[in-house]
Design a protein around this motif. Structure first.
Motif, mmCIF file in Angstrom:
data_model
loop_
_atom_site.group_PDB
_atom_site.id
_atom_site.type_symbol
_atom_site.label_atom_id
_atom_site.label_comp_id
_atom_site.label_asym_id
_atom_site.label_seq_id
_atom_site.Cartn_x
_atom_site.Cartn_y
_atom_site.Cartn_z
ATOM 1 N N GLY A 46 48.101 49.960 43.830
ATOM 2 C CA GLY A 46 48.307 49.944 42.566
ATOM 3 C C GLY A 46 49.309 51.200 42.390
ATOM 4 O O GLY A 46 49.598 51.960 43.190
ATOM 5 N N ALA A 47 48.935 51.692 40.998
ATOM 6 C CA ALA A 47 49.717 52.911 40.522
ATOM 7 C C ALA A 47 48.887 54.371 41.047
ATOM 8 O O ALA A 47 47.774 54.213 41.245
ATOM 9 C CB ALA A 47 49.319 52.978 38.893
ATOM 10 N N LYS A 48 49.907 55.082 41.636
ATOM 11 C CA LYS A 48 49.307 56.449 41.857
ATOM 12 C C LYS A 48 48.510 56.934 40.816
ATOM 13 O O LYS A 48 48.972 57.014 39.666
ATOM 14 C CB LYS A 48 50.158 57.385 42.366
ATOM 15 C CG LYS A 48 51.120 56.956 43.815
ATOM 16 C CD LYS A 48 52.140 57.987 44.328
ATOM 17 C CE LYS A 48 52.284 57.571 45.485
ATOM 18 N NZ LYS A 48 53.486 58.665 46.161
ATOM 19 N N GLY A 49 47.575 57.938 41.247
ATOM 20 C CA GLY A 49 46.683 58.723 40.426
ATOM 21 C C GLY A 49 47.114 59.992 40.484
ATOM 22 O O GLY A 49 48.078 60.362 41.585
ATOM 23 N N ASN A 50 46.951 60.929 39.500
ATOM 24 C CA ASN A 50 47.250 62.425 39.445
ATOM 25 C C ASN A 50 45.850 63.234 39.268
ATOM 26 O O ASN A 50 45.276 63.427 38.075
ATOM 27 C CB ASN A 50 48.037 62.487 38.397
ATOM 28 C CG ASN A 50 48.414 64.288 38.428
ATOM 29 O OD1 ASN A 50 48.258 65.073 39.067
ATOM 30 N ND2 ASN A 50 49.277 64.683 37.410
ATOM 31 N N GLY A 89 37.453 60.735 27.286
ATOM 32 C CA GLY A 89 37.478 61.462 28.375
ATOM 33 C C GLY A 89 37.131 60.786 29.858
ATOM 34 O O GLY A 89 36.881 61.763 31.066
ATOM 35 N N LEU A 90 36.717 59.554 29.809
ATOM 36 C CA LEU A 90 36.166 59.097 31.148
ATOM 37 C C LEU A 90 37.406 58.489 31.741
ATOM 38 O O LEU A 90 38.500 57.801 31.417
ATOM 39 C CB LEU A 90 35.344 57.795 30.857
ATOM 40 C CG LEU A 90 34.717 57.115 32.210
ATOM 41 C CD1 LEU A 90 33.939 57.977 32.869
ATOM 42 C CD2 LEU A 90 33.901 55.910 31.637
ATOM 43 N N VAL A 91 37.514 58.931 33.304
ATOM 44 C CA VAL A 91 38.292 58.394 34.138
ATOM 45 C C VAL A 91 37.617 57.561 35.274
ATOM 46 O O VAL A 91 36.795 58.196 35.864
ATOM 47 C CB VAL A 91 39.410 59.523 34.600
ATOM 48 C CG1 VAL A 91 40.150 59.315 35.760
ATOM 49 C CG2 VAL A 91 39.920 60.261 33.602
ATOM 50 N N VAL A 92 38.342 56.460 35.539
ATOM 51 C CA VAL A 92 37.621 55.662 36.723
ATOM 52 C C VAL A 92 38.622 55.811 37.963
ATOM 53 O O VAL A 92 39.728 55.475 37.771
ATOM 54 C CB VAL A 92 37.412 54.127 36.389
ATOM 55 C CG1 VAL A 92 36.873 53.235 37.586
ATOM 56 C CG2 VAL A 92 36.253 54.162 35.059
ATOM 57 N N VAL A 93 38.106 56.252 38.978
ATOM 58 C CA VAL A 93 38.599 56.256 40.284
ATOM 59 C C VAL A 93 37.958 55.190 41.376
ATOM 60 O O VAL A 93 36.595 55.558 41.244
ATOM 61 C CB VAL A 93 39.048 57.596 40.881
ATOM 62 C CG1 VAL A 93 39.742 57.611 42.267
ATOM 63 C CG2 VAL A 93 39.459 58.378 39.782
ATOM 64 N N ALA A 94 38.557 54.531 41.874
ATOM 65 C CA ALA A 94 37.722 53.422 42.981
ATOM 66 C C ALA A 94 38.298 53.467 44.246
ATOM 67 O O ALA A 94 39.356 52.717 44.586
ATOM 68 C CB ALA A 94 38.296 52.170 42.223
ATOM 69 N N GLU A 122 44.144 43.142 42.601
ATOM 70 C CA GLU A 122 44.554 42.584 41.345
ATOM 71 C C GLU A 122 43.786 41.358 41.056
ATOM 72 O O GLU A 122 43.767 41.153 39.516
ATOM 73 C CB GLU A 122 46.156 41.935 41.926
ATOM 74 C CG GLU A 122 47.074 43.056 42.129
ATOM 75 C CD GLU A 122 48.318 42.399 42.709
ATOM 76 O OE1 GLU A 122 48.598 41.346 42.997
ATOM 77 O OE2 GLU A 122 49.028 43.337 43.136
ATOM 78 N N ARG A 123 43.002 40.696 41.686
ATOM 79 C CA ARG A 123 42.326 39.784 41.195
ATOM 80 C C ARG A 123 40.934 40.079 40.636
ATOM 81 O O ARG A 123 40.360 39.388 39.730
ATOM 82 C CB ARG A 123 41.916 38.789 42.432
ATOM 83 C CG ARG A 123 41.052 37.434 42.008
ATOM 84 C CD ARG A 123 40.936 36.261 42.955
ATOM 85 N NE ARG A 123 40.181 35.183 42.597
ATOM 86 C CZ ARG A 123 39.826 34.477 43.513
ATOM 87 N NH1 ARG A 123 39.842 34.578 44.623
ATOM 88 N NH2 ARG A 123 38.671 33.341 42.848
ATOM 89 N N TYR A 124 40.548 41.001 41.295
ATOM 90 C CA TYR A 124 39.086 41.499 40.580
ATOM 91 C C TYR A 124 38.953 42.862 39.969
ATOM 92 O O TYR A 124 38.101 42.928 39.426
ATOM 93 C CB TYR A 124 37.868 41.697 41.904
ATOM 94 C CG TYR A 124 37.727 40.036 42.470
ATOM 95 C CD1 TYR A 124 36.871 39.158 41.926
ATOM 96 C CD2 TYR A 124 38.453 39.934 43.759
ATOM 97 C CE1 TYR A 124 36.722 38.152 42.556
ATOM 98 C CE2 TYR A 124 38.353 38.578 44.563
ATOM 99 C CZ TYR A 124 37.643 37.490 43.725
ATOM 100 O OH TYR A 124 37.529 36.562 44.478
ATOM 101 N N TYR A 125 39.709 43.672 40.384
ATOM 102 C CA TYR A 125 39.515 45.233 39.921
ATOM 103 C C TYR A 125 40.579 45.499 38.801
ATOM 104 O O TYR A 125 40.527 46.618 38.193
ATOM 105 C CB TYR A 125 39.668 45.992 41.194
ATOM 106 C CG TYR A 125 38.430 46.012 41.969
ATOM 107 C CD1 TYR A 125 37.030 46.344 41.809
ATOM 108 C CD2 TYR A 125 38.695 44.993 43.092
ATOM 109 C CE1 TYR A 125 36.218 46.293 42.826
ATOM 110 C CE2 TYR A 125 37.324 44.840 43.853
ATOM 111 C CZ TYR A 125 36.329 45.392 43.571
ATOM 112 O OH TYR A 125 35.205 44.972 44.639
ATOM 113 N N SER A 126 41.642 44.957 38.648
ATOM 114 C CA SER A 126 42.852 45.379 37.804
ATOM 115 C C SER A 126 42.330 45.337 36.501
ATOM 116 O O SER A 126 43.248 46.151 35.566
ATOM 117 C CB SER A 126 44.033 44.594 38.177
ATOM 118 O OG SER A 126 43.868 43.347 37.744
#
Length: 182
Positions: A46-50, A89-94, A122-126
């Motif tokens: 998916g999208a890149k994180g920073n 301010g919560l960020v989720v990184v998986a 895409e099906r479960y985490y997006s």
């Protein structure tokens, strides 16, 4: 003595599948209260994180696997928390990793497995708002994430405040998260 024994075993079994399990047990005893190990972020689903943008934020790390039913069960709780606390301010990184197979190929090459992981994501985490998904086995090794899901909470200063292998109910996760968001 227990930590010394586990560290000795870690050296002895380097390069085997036991490393993540040993590191998990070491982390259960030592990771909370310490600086978060760095995440490897060369490849993304998916999208890149920073990661630089995550500084000063509270991180909720959800280590998951494409085959993990418990990880999928955890998603509604994480989705709810991300929606509720993202503005605070919560960020989720998986983070996830390759396991070498897909539903139809027991020996899938990385490119094929990556495409499969993308479909599972895409099906479960997006549904998790603004989730970022680094794809690298080194993250699992560093965090000893031999159990999926593994949940890690990191405060705004980058200090691990919770290390929890396995499912975590919403009440317990909110109780651990709220003080970090103040």
């Amino acid at each position: 003595e227990a930590i010394q024994l586990l560290q000795s075993a870690l050296r002895k079994f380097q390069g085997t599948s036991l490393v993540e399990r040993l590191r998990k047990n070491i982390n259960l005893m030592t990771l909370e209260g310490k600086r978060m190990p760095p995440l490897r972020t060369a490849e993304w689903i998916g999208a890149k994180g920073n990661p630089a943008a995550w500084q000063g934020k509270v991180l909720l790390l959800l280590f998951w696997a494409h085959w993990c039913a418990d990880c999928k069960v955890q998603v509604p709780v994480i989705t709810k928390l991300a929606a509720e606390f993202g503005s605070q301010g919560l960020v989720v990184v998986a983070p996830t990793e390759h396991y070498g197979y897909t539903m139809d190929d027991d020996h899938a090459p990385p490119a094929k497995e990556t495409a499969f992981i993308q479909k599972v994501f895409e099906r479960y985490y997006s549904s998790i708002p603004n989730v970022r998904v680094p794809l690298d086995a080194a993250n699992f090794e560093r965090f000893g994430a031999s159990t999926t899901p593994t949940i890690v909470l990191v405060d705004r200063r980058g200090i691990v405040r919770l290390y929890h292998p396995g499912l975590m109910d919403e009440t317990s996760l909110v109780s651990a998260l709220r003080p970090l968001l103040r």
